[in-house]
Motif scaffolding. Structure first.
Motif, PDB file in Angstrom:
ATOM      1  N   GLY A 184       0.857  -1.173   0.000  1.00 44.06           N
ATOM      2  CA  GLY A 184       0.000   0.000   0.000  1.00 44.06           C
ATOM      3  C   GLY A 184       0.892   1.221   0.000  1.00 44.06           C
ATOM      4  O   GLY A 184       2.008   1.160   0.519  1.00 44.06           O
ATOM      5  N   LEU A 185       0.456   2.305  -0.629  1.00 43.93           N
ATOM      6  CA  LEU A 185       1.252   3.527  -0.592  1.00 43.93           C
ATOM      7  C   LEU A 185       0.371   4.751  -0.826  1.00 43.93           C
ATOM      8  O   LEU A 185      -0.771   4.627  -1.262  1.00 43.93           O
ATOM      9  N   GLN A 186       0.933   5.927  -0.487  1.00 45.30           N
ATOM     10  CA  GLN A 186       0.268   7.190  -0.810  1.00 45.30           C
ATOM     11  C   GLN A 186       0.923   7.674  -2.098  1.00 45.30           C
ATOM     12  O   GLN A 186       2.023   8.212  -2.074  1.00 45.30           O
ATOM     13  N   GLY A 203      -5.961  -1.724   1.849  1.00 50.13           N
ATOM     14  CA  GLY A 203      -6.553  -0.534   1.215  1.00 50.13           C
ATOM     15  C   GLY A 203      -7.233   0.358   2.238  1.00 50.13           C
ATOM     16  O   GLY A 203      -7.048   1.586   2.240  1.00 50.13           O
ATOM     17  N   ASN A 204      -8.004  -0.255   3.135  1.00 48.47           N
ATOM     18  CA  ASN A 204      -8.680   0.529   4.177  1.00 48.47           C
ATOM     19  C   ASN A 204      -7.671   1.218   5.084  1.00 48.47           C
ATOM     20  O   ASN A 204      -7.851   2.368   5.477  1.00 48.47           O
ATOM     21  N   PHE A 263      -5.130   6.083   7.114  1.00 52.06           N
ATOM     22  CA  PHE A 263      -3.938   6.650   7.753  1.00 52.06           C
ATOM     23  C   PHE A 263      -2.969   7.214   6.716  1.00 52.06           C
ATOM     24  O   PHE A 263      -2.040   6.510   6.290  1.00 52.06           O
ATOM     25  N   PRO A 264      -3.151   8.506   6.324  1.00 50.49           N
ATOM     26  CA  PRO A 264      -2.253   9.090   5.312  1.00 50.49           C
ATOM     27  C   PRO A 264      -0.802   9.169   5.790  1.00 50.49           C
ATOM     28  O   PRO A 264       0.110   9.283   4.962  1.00 50.49           O
ATOM     29  N   GLU A 275       4.837  12.585   7.175  1.00 51.60           N
ATOM     30  CA  GLU A 275       3.783  13.502   7.621  1.00 51.60           C
ATOM     31  C   GLU A 275       2.582  13.305   6.711  1.00 51.60           C
ATOM     32  O   GLU A 275       2.742  12.966   5.538  1.00 51.60           O
ATOM     33  N   SER A 276       1.384  13.534   7.232  1.00 54.33           N
ATOM     34  CA  SER A 276       0.196  13.276   6.415  1.00 54.33           C
ATOM     35  C   SER A 276       0.130  14.217   5.217  1.00 54.33           C
ATOM     36  O   SER A 276      -0.527  13.945   4.241  1.00 54.33           O
TER      37      SER A 276
END
Ligand code: ADP
Ligand code: MG
Length: 239
Positions: free
Chosen positions: A127-129, A199-200, A205-206, A236-237
């Motif tokens: 998972g990643l941002q 995914g959730n 949690f960004p 950091e988010s």
């Protein structure tokens, strides 16, 4: 999802100025999302490792736990298939010697004692941002499948189990999971369930910049999955 437990673990790492959770911490986060993990306990000395191995039952696996070591097997920090106390004593010492030789400055938090498992397949769930797309999940086979063949699939998160099943079916290696030519049929529903939960987690949690379950052990149909290694990187988010 047990959000308060996850917040607690992330805050602890942040307070200690760490951007990466240790494997046991990352597995606690997965457990708080109801993703199954293999039994994993931290030993801070040899006697404790011996006691934990008896509790877990042989064969066991030993792995270095250090915030300075991310690829544990690259520097001799992993021993699998330890069948007895004699082997455990030797493996424990070898791991510490290897790490000290590799990086004398590495902070060693201990050695994780884990149950050794034999899977039907090893896959990766990540998972990643993503900078452009936001929370994203990834699925593929481990090792050369990812590095050489780039046989991976992506989706935006959060996603449902139908979308997760599509992600699994679209990689080229899919026949290796679905019982091709007499191979065992693996628990594809349990992989899909894990992808949905990852995914959730990244959607919620960004501050979790990246997460890798590598490998996720997959067992025969109906027998589920277990994360045997996990890595969580923090930011950091708004980064
Ligand atoms: P790293 O990725 O940091 O090098 P891993 O924890 O992924 O370390 O361990 C390396 C490899 O050892 C895994 O890809 C897997 O094939 C094997 N392995 C790890 N944990 C277990 C386990 N509990 N039982 C059996 N094999 C394992
Ligand atoms: Mg790994």
């Amino acid at each position: 999802m047990d959000k308060s437990t996850i917040v607690e673990i992330l805050e602890k790492a942040k307070t200690e100025g760490r951007k990466i959770l240790t494997e046991p911490e990352a597995k606690q986060v997965l457990q708080a999302c109801e993703i199954p993990v293999n039994k994993t306990q931290l030993a801070t000395n040899l006697d404790e490792a011996i006691r934990l191995a008896r509790e877990i039952n042989y064969p066991v696996v030993l792995k270095i736990v250090s915030p300075d070591i991310t690829h544990k097997s690259d520097c001799g920090g992993v021993r699998v298939g330890i069948g007895s106390e004699t082997e455990l004593r030797r493996a424990y010492q070898e791991i510490l010697d290897n790490i000290r030789a590799y990086n004398p400055k590495a902070q060693i938090l201990g050695v994780a004692v884990q149950e050794h498992l034999s899977p039907a397949a090893e896959v990766i769930v990540g998972g990643l941002q993503d900078k452009s797309f936001g929370p994203t999940v990834m699925f593929g086979f481990g090792g050369i499948w990812v590095e050489v063949l780039k046989d991976i699939s992506f989706r935006l998160a959060p996603l449902n189990s139908g979308e997760a099943l599509e992600m699994i079916r679209e990689i080229k290696g899919y026949p290796l999971l679905s019982g091709y030519r007499g191979r065992p049929q693996t628990d594809i529903e349990a992989i899909a369930d894990t992808i949905v939960k990852v995914g959730n987690l990244v959607a919620e949690f960004p501050q979790i910049k990246e997460l890798d379950i590598n490998p996720l052990f997959v067992f025969e149909k109906g027998k589920g999955v277990k994360a045997v290694d996990a890595r969580i990187g923090l930011g950091e988010s708004n980064e």
